[in-house]
Design a protein around this motif. Structure first.
Motif, short mmCIF file in Angstrom:
data_model
loop_
_atom_site.label_atom_id
_atom_site.label_comp_id
_atom_site.label_asym_id
_atom_site.label_seq_id
_atom_site.Cartn_x
_atom_site.Cartn_y
_atom_site.Cartn_z
N PRO A 30 0.80 -1.24 0.00
CA PRO A 30 0.00 0.00 0.00
C PRO A 30 0.82 1.28 0.00
O PRO A 30 0.30 2.34 -0.32
N ASP A 31 2.10 1.19 0.34
CA ASP A 31 2.94 2.40 0.39
C ASP A 31 3.70 2.64 -0.91
O ASP A 31 4.54 3.55 -0.96
N GLU A 32 3.44 1.83 -1.94
CA GLU A 32 4.11 2.00 -3.22
C GLU A 32 3.21 2.79 -4.17
O GLU A 32 2.24 2.26 -4.69
N PRO A 33 3.50 4.07 -4.41
CA PRO A 33 2.60 4.89 -5.23
C PRO A 33 2.46 4.41 -6.67
O PRO A 33 1.41 4.57 -7.27
N GLU A 34 3.50 3.78 -7.23
CA GLU A 34 3.39 3.31 -8.61
C GLU A 34 2.43 2.12 -8.73
O GLU A 34 1.80 1.93 -9.76
N ASN A 85 2.76 13.06 -3.94
CA ASN A 85 3.78 13.86 -4.63
C ASN A 85 5.08 13.07 -4.85
O ASN A 85 6.18 13.57 -4.64
N GLN A 86 4.92 11.81 -5.28
CA GLN A 86 6.05 10.99 -5.67
C GLN A 86 5.76 10.45 -7.07
O GLN A 86 5.55 9.26 -7.26
N PRO A 87 5.75 11.32 -8.08
CA PRO A 87 5.27 10.92 -9.41
C PRO A 87 6.13 9.84 -10.04
O PRO A 87 7.34 9.78 -9.84
N GLY A 88 5.46 8.98 -10.81
CA GLY A 88 6.12 7.94 -11.56
C GLY A 88 5.39 7.73 -12.87
O GLY A 88 4.30 8.30 -13.07
N PRO A 89 5.92 6.94 -13.78
CA PRO A 89 5.31 6.77 -15.10
C PRO A 89 3.86 6.30 -15.08
O PRO A 89 3.04 6.82 -15.83
N TYR A 90 3.53 5.33 -14.23
CA TYR A 90 2.15 4.85 -14.21
C TYR A 90 1.21 5.91 -13.63
O TYR A 90 0.08 6.07 -14.10
N GLN A 91 1.68 6.63 -12.64
CA GLN A 91 0.85 7.69 -12.07
C GLN A 91 0.58 8.78 -13.10
O GLN A 91 -0.55 9.31 -13.18
#
Length: 423
Positions: free
Chosen positions: A225-229, A284-290
């Motif tokens: 649950p703590d992985e934003p991607e 606010n930890q943007p990644g490609p999937y987000q």
């Protein structure tokens, strides 16, 4: 009375959890699969008369463990029997449901085992669908349009690689985790993409693969649950899957985003996907999937194609391109650029890309050329695209565009989404 179809449904849902627990207990993927299959056979014999047990998941795991003990007793002797007994924590049968409070940890271990970098990507996908999704070998082979024997060999080789290379059954830690998680998410997205836009065959969509990918995406998000991607990937798949019923005509033809009946988009999936995107934005930890999910959230906000906020989509693609500077991302950004600055700007951005073997590159060029009134060049580009896709629905769509060029001039823009053809 419990119907056989209900038993099959329960086993499909519990298969991955059960195999994950049994792999830890037995130390072998093959032994775990055999044990769960034995439990299924026993359930078919008993449940129709006895009814469902209070905990079907616990019953499956316990029965599978007991059947494994029986199998080892028959097949092992001497020292081997003692080793197996030690592995099984004692050889006495138990009718008490196996403790399943660590099932989630076991599933996570199994996901990372399936997606170990020592295993090639095609085998990673197959193993994930088999062990976590509970699909049969025949179902996986059918989904990827290969003979069942070929898929069976692929699975055997992958499991042999795990055994022979002694790939650890664990969740990686520290600096190893981000790259390994990236591989896991990529496998799930590959499954979804093959369902959302089949690479070959007659149909555009393979619904079962979409369903399995979303289910696996939920599982990974719940386990991490703590992985934003992981959250971003689930949001992306939900927002895309929400359009599924509008993406084809009754006879299976492709419908572009601009022409879809948005009233049939799945509002519940859109609401869930948008909620997940908002949660990602707060992190606010943007990644490609987000970022891809955010792009599709913008599309889902537009009640009509004309109200799409293309400037925001272009900005998001700019962020995505900075993060993942690949030609495919650049192609998608070029389509958004064409919506903001016009087809000439879009074409200039497309023509510098080295994607000559990618059919969507030619399809995008063709559409931009068509809109500029360069019909002969557009028709040639559509033919180039036709030669590079094995999907019948896509070929038919491209053929219709070629025919239209002989009777009409340049047409309106065909908005895109995650996909250059705007699907």
């Amino acid at each position: 009375m419990v119907h056989i179809s209900e038993i099959a449904r329960i086993f499909r849902e519990e298969y991955g959890r059960s195999v994950a627990v049994l792999v830890r207990v037995l130390g072998s993927i093959d032994a775990a699969e055999d044990a769960v299959q034995d439990a299924f056979t026993e359930a078919v014999a008993r449940w129709p008369d006895d009814g469902l047990p209070p905990s079907p998941a616990g019953w499956i795991i316990t029965t599978a463990r007991n059947r494994a003990i029986d199998r080892f007793r028959r097949e092992a002797s001497g020292r081997e029997k003692l080793v197996q007994a030690a592995i099984l924590h004692g050889d006495e049968h138990s009718d008490e449901p196996e403790e399943v409070d660590t099932v989630e940890d076991n599933q996570l271990r199994l996901i990372f085992t399936c997606c170990h970098p020592a295993i090639n990507r095609a085998a990673q996908v197959a193993l994930t669908l088999k062990l976590l999704g509970g699909l049969t070998t025949a179902e996986i082979a059918h989904a990827f349009l290969v003979p069942e024997a070929t898929m069976a060999q692929r699975l055997v080789r992958a499991k042999g690689k795990i055994r022979d290379a002694r790939i650890p059954y664990r969740v990686p830690s520290g600096a190893e985790l981000p790259e390994r998680l990236k591989s896991v998410l990529a496998v799930v997205y590959l499954v979804f993409n093959e369902g959302y836009a089949a690479s070959s065959g007659a149909g555009l969509v393979r619904e079962h693969l979409c369903h399995e990918a979303v289910r696996l995406g939920r599982l990974i998000m719940e386990l991490m649950p703590d992985e934003p991607e992981a959250k971003g990937l689930l949001a992306l798949m939900l927002l895309l899957n929400a359009r599924r019923d509008a993406r084809t005509t009754p006879d299976g033809g492709l419908v572009l985003l601009a022409d879809q009946d948005r009233s049939v988009w799945d509002k519940d999936q859109i609401a869930e996907g948008q909620l997940l995107v908002r949660q990602c934005l707060k992190r606010n930890q943007p990644g490609p999937y987000q970022l891809q999910a955010a792009i599709n959230a913008v599309h889902s906000d537009a009640a009509q194609p004309a109200s799409t906020d293309w400037r925001q989509i272009l900005a998001l693609y700019g962020q995505l391109l900075a993060m993942e500077p690949t030609p495919v991302v650049a192609l998608n950004r070029a389509v958004a650029l064409a919506e903001v600055e016009g087809p000439a700007s879009g074409l200039a951005a497309v023509d510098v890309l080295e994607l000559g073997n990618y059919y969507l590159f030619h399809a995008v060029r063709a559409d931009l050329l068509r809109r500029l009134g360069r019909n002969n060049e557009a028709a040639a580009a559509y033919r180039e695209a036709q030669e590079r896709t094995d999907n019948d629905a896509e070929r038919d769509f491209l053929a219709s565009r070629i025919r239209a060029l002989t009777t009409t001039g340049p047409g309106p823009a065909a908005p895109t989404s995650d996909h250059p053809l705007g699907r």
